[in-house]
Enzyme design. Structure first.
Site, PDB file in Angstrom:
ATOM      1  N   ASP A  51       0.881  -1.168   0.000  1.00  0.00           N
ATOM      2  CA  ASP A  51       0.000   0.000   0.000  1.00  0.00           C
ATOM      3  C   ASP A  51       0.919   1.218   0.000  1.00  0.00           C
ATOM      4  OD1 ASP A  51      -1.573   2.167   0.665  1.00  0.00           O
ATOM      5  OD2 ASP A  51      -2.507   1.245   2.427  1.00  0.00           O
ATOM      6  N   TYR A  78       2.321   0.518  15.243  1.00  0.00           N
ATOM      7  CA  TYR A  78       1.272   0.472  14.232  1.00  0.00           C
ATOM      8  C   TYR A  78       1.693   1.193  12.959  1.00  0.00           C
ATOM      9  CZ  TYR A  78      -3.026   1.320  11.729  1.00  0.00           C
ATOM     10  OH  TYR A  78      -3.978   1.385  10.756  1.00  0.00           O
ATOM     11  N   LYS A  99      -2.105  -2.168   8.049  1.00  0.00           N
ATOM     12  CA  LYS A  99      -2.332  -3.615   8.067  1.00  0.00           C
ATOM     13  C   LYS A  99      -1.458  -4.320   7.051  1.00  0.00           C
ATOM     14  CE  LYS A  99      -4.565  -5.910  10.015  1.00  0.00           C
ATOM     15  NZ  LYS A  99      -4.089  -5.768  11.351  1.00  0.00           N
TER      16      LYS A  99
HETATM   17  C1  F6R Z   1      -7.081  -0.488   8.437  1.00  0.00           C
HETATM   18  C2  F6R Z   1      -6.948   0.804   7.775  1.00  0.00           C
HETATM   19  C3  F6R Z   1      -7.881   1.878   8.110  1.00  0.00           C
HETATM   20  C4  F6R Z   1      -7.178   2.942   8.976  1.00  0.00           C
HETATM   21  C5  F6R Z   1      -8.162   4.048   9.395  1.00  0.00           C
HETATM   22  C6  F6R Z   1      -7.460   5.166  10.142  1.00  0.00           C
HETATM   23  O1  F6R Z   1      -6.122  -1.358   8.020  1.00  0.00           O
HETATM   24  O2  F6R Z   1      -6.065   0.998   6.959  1.00  0.00           O
HETATM   25  O3  F6R Z   1      -9.022   1.396   8.758  1.00  0.00           O
HETATM   26  O4  F6R Z   1      -6.613   2.349  10.104  1.00  0.00           O
HETATM   27  O5  F6R Z   1      -8.780   4.612   8.255  1.00  0.00           O
HETATM   28  O6  F6R Z   1      -6.430   5.625   9.348  1.00  0.00           O
HETATM   29  P1  F6R Z   1      -5.529   6.882   9.732  1.00  0.00           P
HETATM   30  O7  F6R Z   1      -5.001   6.636  11.124  1.00  0.00           O
HETATM   31  O8  F6R Z   1      -4.468   6.851   8.673  1.00  0.00           O
HETATM   32  O9  F6R Z   1      -6.395   8.091   9.664  1.00  0.00           O
HETATM   33 MG    MG Z   2      -3.827   2.312   3.335  1.00  0.00          MG
HETATM   34 MG    MG Z   3      -4.725  -2.317   2.531  1.00  0.00          MG
END
Ligand code: F6R
Ligand code: MG
Ligand code: MG
Length: 363
Positions: free
Chosen positions: A12, A229, A232
């Site tokens: 990603d 973190y 994913k």
């Molecule tokens: C799960 C994922 C999303 C982000 C969520 C918060 O793998 O990629 O659910 O965790 O959108 O993202 P941020 O912290 O980047 O705003």
């Molecule tokens: Mg992403």
């Molecule tokens: Mg992804």
């Protein structure tokens, strides 16, 4: 004919919009970069696909697994796509590229990798599964069903070439060790491990009669690599089918049950894995529910004849409906377990901060 290697390497490097989907310019950038590699003969063939916000490079060549030049090529593609993502100000630019410079192998640098080398059979059907908003433990249940469950795979009962069973190489991602267990005789031991999807991951599967490789999965855990973190570790896997291996239909059958996996919103929730067509692989509801696509190919001297978008089939409509029903049910738990994952599986580490703030108030 030399052995063929199939390499699926994904990352990603920027989402559109948020973490939901892929901007077409990233696919175009990757194709432009890989095209000359095919013309020069270094790659036999390639396809660029996407699942949610993950860019999936599918490449065939003759250099074997963990080839430095192939890994460097994938890394360079992701770096270039990151630049495209940066220009568009996409979301989470370069998210999965955890290191600054390539150092010999892409493993441990962030991207997910599934590769296998084999002698191409007279006809070589393969299915490449790609998932978003979940983690590699999501493959444990379907892989068990495909290669060890006689209620799923008729072939392990009635096809003499499969009747001996399969060997499962599993990885303990915490201890960094692996063990190979043999089915059916060690099935209960195997289940003791792989039922624990956050720690023990099925890595490779081999046919017992001749040791032929049948399946391989990506097992990178971004959170363990980075120590915090970082998004994913959406997984991929390659499964060979037919002629003494599970039929395509047996390989797909487990996905008619949208089993619960870890991932979804903020990588911290449990929800159903929904099998979808390529164009429906855009997890939007609560950043989910988690999706899986299946790209089918016939290999022809390493050429990727395909992809066939296999879950674009009415026979998976009920699985999608069930996944949506289960998603509703799980969502109603809000921040309560088991919808929210237990503290050790959540990708957010909020608890220590709250504990620190409130520690003096505990009596
Ligand atoms: C799960 C994922 C999303 C982000 C969520 C918060 O793998 O990629 O659910 O965790 O959108 O993202 P941020 O912290 O980047 O705003
Ligand atoms: Mg992403
Ligand atoms: Mg992804």
């Amino acid at each position: 004919m030399a052995k063929i290697t199939v390499s699926v390497i994904k990352a990603d490097v920027g989402g559109y919009v948020g973490h939901c989907s892929m901007h077409p310019d990233l696919i175009a950038t990757a194709e432009t970069r890989l095209g000359p590699q095919k013309e020069s003969g270094r790659l036999i063939d390639f396809k660029v696909l996407c699942c949610g916000d993950d860019l999936e490079l599918i490449m065939t060549h003759t250099f074997g697994v963990e080839d430095e030049a192939i890994h460097r090529l994938a890394w360079d593609v992701f770096v270039e796509c990151t630049e495209t993502a940066r220009k568009l100000k996409l979301y989470g630019v370069g998210q999965d590229l955890l290191k600054d410079a390539f150092t010999g192998t892409i493993k441990g640098m962030g991207p997910g990798v599934a590769e296998m080398e084999f002698e191409e059979r007279k006809s070589e059907p393969i299915v490449i599964f790609m998932a978003d908003k979940t983690s590699p433990g999501a493959w444990n249940l379907p892989l068990f069903k495909i290669f060890a469950d006689p209620f799923n795979t008729a072939g392990i009962v009635i096809d003499p070439s499969m009747h001996e069973g399969f060997k499962f190489k599993i990885l303990d991602i915490r201890a960094g060790k692996s063990i190979t267990l043999s089915c059916p005789e060690e099935m209960y031991d195997l289940l003791m491990f792989i039922g624990s999807t956050g720690r023990y991951l099925v890595k490779d599967i081999y046919r017992k009669t001749d040791g032929e490789i049948a399946a391989t999965a990506s097992t990178q855990k971004l959170s363990l690599i980075a120590g915090k973190y970082v998004g994913k570790d959406d997984p991929v896997m390659i499964v060979r089918c037919q002629s003494g291996l599970p039929a395509v239909g047996e390989v797909l059958e487990p996905f008619s049950f949208p089993h619960l996996v870890s991932g979804w919103m903020r990588g911290s929730h449990c929800g159903p894995l929904m099998p979808v067509s390529f164009c429906e692989a855009n997890p939007s509801r609560f950043d989910g529910p988690p999706r899986v696509i299946a790209a089918g190919f016939q290999l022809s001297d390493g050429k990727l004849v395909g992809p066939r978008d296999i879950f674009a089939d009415v026979s998976f409509d009920e699985a999608r409906k069930e996944a949506n029903r289960v998603a509703n049910y799980m969502r109603r738990h809000g921040p309560f377990e088991p919808h929210r994952l237990g503290p050790e599986d959540m990708e957010y580490t909020t608890m220590p901060h709250i504990m620190e703030k409130l520690k003096d108030r505990f009596e």
